[in-house]
Design an enzyme around this catalytic site. Structure first.
Site, PDB file in Angstrom:
ATOM      1  CE  LYS A 249      38.789  33.730 -35.155  1.00  0.00           C
ATOM      2  NZ  LYS A 249      37.608  34.295 -35.766  1.00  0.00           N
TER       3      LYS A 249
ATOM      4  CG  ASP B 223      36.903  37.067 -37.268  1.00  0.00           C
ATOM      5  OD1 ASP B 223      36.983  37.668 -36.181  1.00  0.00           O
ATOM      6  OD2 ASP B 223      36.300  35.982 -37.391  1.00  0.00           O
TER       7      ASP B 223
END
Ligand code: NAI
Length: 329
Positions: A170, A202
């Site tokens: 991330k 994600d």
């Protein structure tokens, strides 16, 4: 004769350990099991959940097979699993995920290997209570650990004829910590002919549930690795079939991905497949490749004959399933 440590764990741990011991014995393997206990029960008698004798046993034997150990949530002792990985510097968590015969899943031909960094990130347990209403955890990432795990992933990929490695972070939000993990993967990848792909965690989760076949080897920091490997276990039929290994430079501990399943403990309902697949991987690791193949094929034949435990939609108990595998050996 091999000397191997066996940590029987708790919950369904003893049931699935016994199943695997029986199968390996029936395969004629000369293994001298050094049986060790750890976890909540041991605290009562020895004061700590992971006594030094367990660590000494793994250090002496170099290889261990481990059943799940319960970790209390929110309070109580620190995870035995996390401690074991840390004390033995088992820096790589390896989770091959592929479909097993006759195990119904949403996807076919899934073949993903999750390589998770095992020693740092939020798992290092660097936490503090600021006041009654505030607590914090430190997400620490180092270049040394990140480069080491990236090298492990690429070496594994080369050795096992995989096509590419995807690093999952991330880094758009955790610019420094995940940024360093990503940068380390890029640096290490320059020493290999295999491509490095990059994806945010994600998006990776979304892509995994839409089209898992697009992935090959996934390389992740500790926490994302934990979550994504369970997601991948779900893609191939659930926790009952997902194998794992914790590997360091000197020692290796093989264990199923699932936990101690207290909801079904002691009822002869547990699926020993994940534990058996972990043991099969362990046999390959120690060089017993023929025995590993033979046991895997007995397991696969059993599943093909539609002999399955309840978690896979079958009606067999853990002991009936075990007997069926032994019959096919
Ligand atoms: P869990 O994996 O134990 O169970 C989740 C669900 O999957 C339950 O419904 C359970 O019945 C089922 N399940 C798991 N393994 C199965 C098997 N072999 N056969 C049939 N069904 C199976 O996860 P949960 O409930 O979150 O954790 C229970 C305890 O295990 C916790 O204390 C946790 O900290 C610990 N744990 C230990 C691990 C280890 O020792 N490596 C790994 C994960 C959790």
């Amino acid at each position: 004769m091999y000397n191997i440590t066996l940590i029987k764990g708790d919950g369904i741990g003893p049931e699935i350990s016994d199943s695997v011991l029986e199968i390996l014995k029936s395969a004629g393997l000369g293994i001298n099991w050094d049986i060790q206990t750890a976890g909540a029960d041991v605290i009562e008698t020895e004061g700590v959940p992971l006594p030094q004798r367990v660590l000494d046993s793994v250090k002496k034997n170099k290889v261990a097979l481990k059943s799940p150990v319960t970790t209390p949530i929110g309070k109580g002792f620190r995870s035995v699993n996390v401690q074991l990985r840390k004390e033995l510097d088992l820096y790589a968590n390896l989770r091959p995920c592929y479909n097993l015969p006759n195990v119904k899943t949403r996807y076919e031909d899934v073949d993903i290997v999750v390589v998770r960094e095992n020693t740092e990130d939020l798992y290092a347990g660097i936490e503090r209570q600021i006041d009654d209403d505030m607590a914090e955890s430190i997400k620490r990432i180092t270049r040394t650990a990140s480069e080491r795990i990236a090298k492990f992933a690429f070496d594994y990929a080369v050795k096992n004829n995989r096509k590419f490695v995807t690093v999952v972070t991330k880094a758009n939000i955790c610019k420094l910590s995940d940024g360093l993990f990503l940068e380390s993967a890029r640096t290490v990848s320059k020493n290999y002919d295999l491509p490095l792909k990059e994806i945010l965690v994600d998006n990776c989760c979304m892509q995994l549930v839409q089209n898992p076949n697009q992935f090959d080897v996934l390389l992740l920091p500790n926490l994302y690795g934990d979550i994504v490997s369970d997601l991948c276990a779900g893609l191939i039929g659930g926790l009952g079939v997902a194998q794992g290994a914790n590997i360091g430079s000197d020692y290796a501990v093989f264990e199923p991905v699932h936990g101690s399943a207290p909801d079904i403990a002691g009822q002869d309902k547990a699926n020993p497949t994940a534990m058996l697949m972990s043991a099969i991987e362990m046999l390959s690791y120690i060089g017993e490749t023929e025995a590993a193949k033979r046991i895997k094929s007995a397991l696969f034949e059993t599943l093909k004959d539609d002999i399955k435990t309840a978690d896979l939609g079958g009606d067999k108990t853990c002991s009936e399933f075990t007997k069926a595998i032994i019959k096919r050996l």
